[in-house]
Design a protein around this motif. Structure first.
Motif, PDB file in Angstrom:
ATOM      1  N   ASN A 155      61.520  81.933  -4.368  1.00  0.00           N
ATOM      2  CA  ASN A 155      62.425  81.047  -3.647  1.00  0.00           C
ATOM      3  C   ASN A 155      61.962  80.840  -2.205  1.00  0.00           C
ATOM      4  OD1 ASN A 155      64.714  79.462  -3.239  1.00  0.00           O
ATOM      5  ND2 ASN A 155      65.869  81.200  -2.443  1.00  0.00           N
ATOM      6  N   LEU A 156      61.497  81.911  -1.557  1.00  0.00           N
ATOM      7  CA  LEU A 156      60.977  81.788  -0.191  1.00  0.00           C
ATOM      8  C   LEU A 156      59.736  80.909  -0.147  1.00  0.00           C
ATOM      9  CD1 LEU A 156      61.038  82.588   2.781  1.00  0.00           C
ATOM     10  CD2 LEU A 156      59.751  84.661   2.159  1.00  0.00           C
ATOM     11  N   MET A 157      58.857  81.078  -1.145  1.00  0.00           N
ATOM     12  CA  MET A 157      57.646  80.244  -1.188  1.00  0.00           C
ATOM     13  C   MET A 157      58.004  78.771  -1.365  1.00  0.00           C
ATOM     14  SD  MET A 157      54.414  79.839  -1.101  1.00  0.00           S
ATOM     15  CE  MET A 157      53.794  81.516  -1.155  1.00  0.00           C
ATOM     16  N   LEU A 158      58.966  78.481  -2.232  1.00  0.00           N
ATOM     17  CA  LEU A 158      59.369  77.086  -2.451  1.00  0.00           C
ATOM     18  C   LEU A 158      59.998  76.486  -1.190  1.00  0.00           C
ATOM     19  CD1 LEU A 158      60.879  77.273  -6.060  1.00  0.00           C
ATOM     20  CD2 LEU A 158      58.640  76.402  -5.366  1.00  0.00           C
ATOM     21  N   LYS A 159      60.789  77.276  -0.481  1.00  0.00           N
ATOM     22  CA  LYS A 159      61.387  76.775   0.759  1.00  0.00           C
ATOM     23  C   LYS A 159      60.328  76.526   1.823  1.00  0.00           C
ATOM     24  CE  LYS A 159      64.526  80.033   1.142  1.00  0.00           C
ATOM     25  NZ  LYS A 159      65.672  80.792   1.691  1.00  0.00           N
ATOM     26  N   ARG A 160      59.344  77.393   1.885  1.00  0.00           N
ATOM     27  CA  ARG A 160      58.243  77.160   2.845  1.00  0.00           C
ATOM     28  C   ARG A 160      57.455  75.914   2.471  1.00  0.00           C
ATOM     29  NH1 ARG A 160      54.879  82.581   3.429  1.00  0.00           N
ATOM     30  NH2 ARG A 160      53.790  81.265   4.960  1.00  0.00           N
ATOM     31  N   LEU A 161      57.273  75.694   1.171  1.00  0.00           N
ATOM     32  CA  LEU A 161      56.579  74.475   0.731  1.00  0.00           C
ATOM     33  C   LEU A 161      57.391  73.227   1.068  1.00  0.00           C
ATOM     34  CD1 LEU A 161      55.177  75.634  -2.730  1.00  0.00           C
ATOM     35  CD2 LEU A 161      53.860  75.149  -0.667  1.00  0.00           C
ATOM     36  N   ASN A 162      58.694  73.286   0.892  1.00  0.00           N
ATOM     37  CA  ASN A 162      59.541  72.152   1.259  1.00  0.00           C
ATOM     38  C   ASN A 162      59.485  71.888   2.769  1.00  0.00           C
ATOM     39  OD1 ASN A 162      60.369  71.694  -1.368  1.00  0.00           O
ATOM     40  ND2 ASN A 162      62.143  73.063  -1.208  1.00  0.00           N
ATOM     41  N   PHE A 163      59.433  72.961   3.548  1.00  0.00           N
ATOM     42  CA  PHE A 163      59.320  72.783   4.994  1.00  0.00           C
ATOM     43  C   PHE A 163      57.971  72.163   5.370  1.00  0.00           C
ATOM     44  CE2 PHE A 163      58.270  74.692   9.232  1.00  0.00           C
ATOM     45  CZ  PHE A 163      59.147  73.905   9.966  1.00  0.00           C
ATOM     46  N   GLU A 164      56.923  72.570   4.668  1.00  0.00           N
ATOM     47  CA  GLU A 164      55.607  71.960   4.895  1.00  0.00           C
ATOM     48  C   GLU A 164      55.639  70.468   4.544  1.00  0.00           C
ATOM     49  OE1 GLU A 164      51.623  71.807   6.019  1.00  0.00           O
ATOM     50  OE2 GLU A 164      53.055  73.453   6.236  1.00  0.00           O
ATOM     51  N   LEU A 165      56.284  70.126   3.439  1.00  0.00           N
ATOM     52  CA  LEU A 165      56.416  68.716   3.056  1.00  0.00           C
ATOM     53  C   LEU A 165      57.220  67.948   4.110  1.00  0.00           C
ATOM     54  CD1 LEU A 165      56.008  66.489   0.946  1.00  0.00           C
ATOM     55  CD2 LEU A 165      58.106  67.278  -0.176  1.00  0.00           C
ATOM     56  N   PHE A 166      58.267  68.557   4.617  1.00  0.00           N
ATOM     57  CA  PHE A 166      59.075  67.920   5.651  1.00  0.00           C
ATOM     58  C   PHE A 166      58.247  67.652   6.909  1.00  0.00           C
ATOM     59  CE2 PHE A 166      61.695  68.588   9.467  1.00  0.00           C
ATOM     60  CZ  PHE A 166      62.578  67.526   9.348  1.00  0.00           C
ATOM     61  N   GLN A 167      57.442  68.641   7.320  1.00  0.00           N
ATOM     62  CA  GLN A 167      56.597  68.452   8.514  1.00  0.00           C
ATOM     63  C   GLN A 167      55.571  67.351   8.293  1.00  0.00           C
ATOM     64  OE1 GLN A 167      55.098  72.457   9.203  1.00  0.00           O
ATOM     65  NE2 GLN A 167      56.473  72.683  10.958  1.00  0.00           N
ATOM     66  N   ARG A 168      54.990  67.311   7.113  1.00  0.00           N
ATOM     67  CA  ARG A 168      53.957  66.296   6.854  1.00  0.00           C
ATOM     68  C   ARG A 168      54.562  64.888   6.821  1.00  0.00           C
ATOM     69  NH1 ARG A 168      49.412  68.749   2.701  1.00  0.00           N
ATOM     70  NH2 ARG A 168      49.067  70.697   3.829  1.00  0.00           N
ATOM     71  N   LYS A 169      55.762  64.770   6.312  1.00  0.00           N
ATOM     72  CA  LYS A 169      56.414  63.451   6.340  1.00  0.00           C
ATOM     73  C   LYS A 169      56.672  63.009   7.778  1.00  0.00           C
ATOM     74  CE  LYS A 169      58.675  63.594   1.815  1.00  0.00           C
ATOM     75  NZ  LYS A 169      59.985  63.624   1.103  1.00  0.00           N
ATOM     76  N   GLU A 170      57.100  63.959   8.624  1.00  0.00           N
ATOM     77  CA  GLU A 170      57.319  63.617  10.027  1.00  0.00           C
ATOM     78  C   GLU A 170      56.020  63.211  10.707  1.00  0.00           C
ATOM     79  OE1 GLU A 170      60.137  63.374  11.646  1.00  0.00           O
ATOM     80  OE2 GLU A 170      61.275  63.844   9.822  1.00  0.00           O
ATOM     81  N   LEU A 171      54.924  63.924  10.385  1.00  0.00           N
ATOM     82  CA  LEU A 171      53.626  63.560  10.960  1.00  0.00           C
ATOM     83  C   LEU A 171      53.164  62.186  10.471  1.00  0.00           C
ATOM     84  CD1 LEU A 171      51.696  66.973  10.745  1.00  0.00           C
ATOM     85  CD2 LEU A 171      52.614  65.860  12.793  1.00  0.00           C
ATOM     86  N   CYS A 172      53.433  61.866   9.216  1.00  0.00           N
ATOM     87  CA  CYS A 172      53.068  60.535   8.705  1.00  0.00           C
ATOM     88  C   CYS A 172      53.841  59.439   9.444  1.00  0.00           C
ATOM     89  CB  CYS A 172      53.352  60.463   7.201  1.00  0.00           C
ATOM     90  SG  CYS A 172      52.198  61.425   6.185  1.00  0.00           S
ATOM     91  N   LYS A 173      55.120  59.693   9.731  1.00  0.00           N
ATOM     92  CA  LYS A 173      55.890  58.711  10.491  1.00  0.00           C
ATOM     93  C   LYS A 173      55.308  58.551  11.900  1.00  0.00           C
ATOM     94  CE  LYS A 173      60.265  59.620   8.063  1.00  0.00           C
ATOM     95  NZ  LYS A 173      61.652  60.133   8.205  1.00  0.00           N
ATOM     96  N   HIS A 174      54.950  59.681  12.510  1.00  0.00           N
ATOM     97  CA  HIS A 174      54.357  59.617  13.858  1.00  0.00           C
ATOM     98  C   HIS A 174      53.015  58.887  13.828  1.00  0.00           C
ATOM     99  CE1 HIS A 174      53.669  60.744  17.981  1.00  0.00           C
ATOM    100  NE2 HIS A 174      52.556  61.383  17.664  1.00  0.00           N
ATOM    101  N   ARG A 175      52.231  59.122  12.765  1.00  0.00           N
ATOM    102  CA  ARG A 175      50.950  58.421  12.634  1.00  0.00           C
ATOM    103  C   ARG A 175      51.154  56.916  12.493  1.00  0.00           C
ATOM    104  NH1 ARG A 175      47.661  58.998   7.203  1.00  0.00           N
ATOM    105  NH2 ARG A 175      49.411  57.661   6.663  1.00  0.00           N
ATOM    106  N   ASP A 176      52.165  56.510  11.726  1.00  0.00           N
ATOM    107  CA  ASP A 176      52.440  55.075  11.584  1.00  0.00           C
ATOM    108  C   ASP A 176      52.799  54.450  12.932  1.00  0.00           C
ATOM    109  OD1 ASP A 176      51.971  55.327   8.899  1.00  0.00           O
ATOM    110  OD2 ASP A 176      54.084  55.601   8.370  1.00  0.00           O
ATOM    111  N   LYS A 177      53.579  55.186  13.732  1.00  0.00           N
ATOM    112  CA  LYS A 177      53.911  54.662  15.060  1.00  0.00           C
ATOM    113  C   LYS A 177      52.667  54.532  15.926  1.00  0.00           C
ATOM    114  CE  LYS A 177      58.623  56.565  15.119  1.00  0.00           C
ATOM    115  NZ  LYS A 177      59.543  57.497  15.810  1.00  0.00           N
ATOM    116  N   LEU A 178      51.791  55.542  15.848  1.00  0.00           N
ATOM    117  CA  LEU A 178      50.553  55.476  16.634  1.00  0.00           C
ATOM    118  C   LEU A 178      49.649  54.337  16.155  1.00  0.00           C
ATOM    119  CD1 LEU A 178      49.660  59.274  17.026  1.00  0.00           C
ATOM    120  CD2 LEU A 178      50.693  57.744  18.709  1.00  0.00           C
TER     121      LEU A 178
END
Length: 476
Positions: A155-178
């Motif tokens: 369960n901890l590993m899955l939550k960490r993976l979801n957090f990694e996915l969340f961070q990458r989505k935020e970075l993709c949004k920031h990249r689109d703005k750039l």
């Protein structure tokens, strides 16, 4: 007969009603009886006994054969029955064996599937997850409090993976703005490059449009820049004259104008030859100066003086009077007139002779001889007919005066204006002691004039003298 199964899976054959051993005993007894009868029949034939006994023996033999056949038939039927029972039992065994093999195959398949699941390579080791401390401090509450699996570690590993996915989505949004910002900056850069590419033509038209204003105000900025660039190609003596005249104009407000005339290309070629000679790059540097011929029509290389001897021809042909391609035109205006064009008094042209290392000056468009020239004896005992430098006299010969057919002359004051100082031929003390009172007064006047003119205000002294001579000649 029926086949029965035992408790532990063993097959039990049914009990037989026919005694097989008795049948085999009957066969054995019948065979022995037949053999005895046959032996007796052979003995009767050998002894020639009556044949009536043979008939009885034949009957017994036939009875024994019937018994044999009956026993044999019973044995064969029993064998067929046993075979049928065996086949039925074998079918059941084969079915059970097939079920066992199916179970073993399914067992092996399950074992392989379990091993494959255990050996499966996931993407988790290749993903650089954030440390657990950072996860618990930075992850959103909805991700940290979610329950995905009953296993706590999983369960901890899955939550960490979801957090990694969340961070990458935020970075993709920031990249689109750039990317959008980059595209906007590129479009701005294209417009600015287009503007910069068209800027020279606008500046050129602006400079062209500002020329009348510059002429009206007396500030010719572009012409001044061009003249300063040409001044870098001047030889040192002419550069000193140009810089001193320009400095006097700017410092004391002298009403004069300066202009550099001549062939720029020839000046650049000559400067390149001199640079190569100084660095030792030119193999023919010794003859480079004598071979150079400027394309300026007033270069002074070919004189129009009459032929007076072979020595004079050799001097002309050797380029002794070779002048630098660039010349200085000095426009002296009336100091009381504000308009430089209407108040122009005289135009002097300065040139530099490379071989003789002297500066010559003459009046532009003047056809007067050296004696009638306004510059003749501008200072006492300075008619310009003699070379002021002893080295120049040694080059062309002591008995030979300067070229009479030229329009510019090596006046002494021109050498002083160019920063070329030289010793007099005779010591001033010796000249003063040996001459009369008149000559002494004259030499004193010359020395006083030269001392005055060698001071820091040489340009003002010369310009004032020229103006005074022109005004005196105009009044007379």
């Amino acid at each position: 007969m029926e086949v029965t199964m035992a408790e532990h899976g063993e097959i039990l054959l049914p009990e037989r009603k026919i005694d097989t051993a008795a049948l085999y005993d009957t066969l054995r007894e019948s065979k022995d009886s037949v053999e005895e009868i046959v032996a007796k029949m052979l003995a009767i034939k050998k002894e020639a006994q009556p044949k009536s006994q043979l008939r009885e023996f034949v009957t017994q033999i036939l009875l024994n054969f019937v018994t044999l056949r009956q026993a044999n038939r019973s044995i064969l039927l029993e064998e067929d029955s046993v075979k049928a029972e065996t086949e039925r039992a074998k079918a059941s065994v084969e079915f059970t064996t097939l079920e066992l093999q199916s179970l073993l195959y399914e067992k092996n398949h399950q074992i392989k599937a379990i091993k494959a699941c255990k050996d499966l390579n996931t993407k988790y080791p290749d993903i650089e997850l954030v440390p657990q401390e950072e996860f618990f401090s930075d992850a959103p509450e909805e991700i940290k409090n979610s329950v995905i699996s009953k296993d706590s570690a999983h369960n901890l590993m899955l939550k960490r993976l979801n957090f990694e996915l969340f961070q990458r989505k935020e970075l993709c949004k920031h990249r689109d703005k750039l990317e959008q910002r980059k595209k906007a900056l590129q479009e701005t850069a294209v417009h600015r490059k287009k503007f910069l590419s068209s800027l020279p033509s606008h500046l050129k038209s602006l400079k062209k449009a500002s020329l009348p204003v510059q002429q009206q105000l007396g500030v010719l900025h572009m012409k001044k820049l061009k003249q300063q660039q040409l001044a870098e190609l001047l030889p040192p003596p002419l550069y000193v004259i140009y810089s001193q005249l320009l400095a006097s104009k700017e410092a004391f407000g002298e009403n004069i104008d300066l202009e550099l005339i001549g062939s720029v290309k020839d000046a650049q070629d000559l400067a390149r030859q001199l640079a190569n000679k100084a660095t030792g790059m030119s193999t023919n540097s010794e003859n480079s100066d004598s071979e150079y011929v400027p394309d300026d029509e007033d270069g002074g290389l070919r004189s129009k003086r009459p032929k007076n001897g072979s020595r004079k021809k050799n001097l002309d042909q050797s380029g002794m009077y070779q002048a630098h391609p660039l010349k200085i035109a000095l426009h002296i205006n009336d100091d009381g007139s504000l308009d430089s064009n209407s108040g122009e008094l005289i135009v002097l042209k300065f040139e530099y002779l490379i071989k003789l290392n002297v500066v010559c000056v003459g009046v532009e468009d003047s056809e007067e001889g050296p004696e009638n020239n306004i510059l003749c004896n501008l200072f006492p005992d300075d008619n310009g007919l003699e070379l002021p430098r002893q080295s120049a006299k040694l080059i062309i010969g002591d008995c030979y005066s300067f070229h009479e057919g030229r329009t510019s002359w090596p006046y002494k004051w021109a050498q002083h204006l160019a920063g070329i100082d030289f010793l007099p031929e005779v010591s001033p003390l010796f000249t003063v002691s040996e001459t009369s009172n008149d000559e002494t007064a004259r030499n004193a006047s010359v020395l006083s004039s030269l001392s005055l003119y060698r001071q820091q205000n040489r340009v003002q002294t010369i310009v004032q003298r020229i103006r005074a001579c022109i005004k005196c000649s105009a009044c007379s």
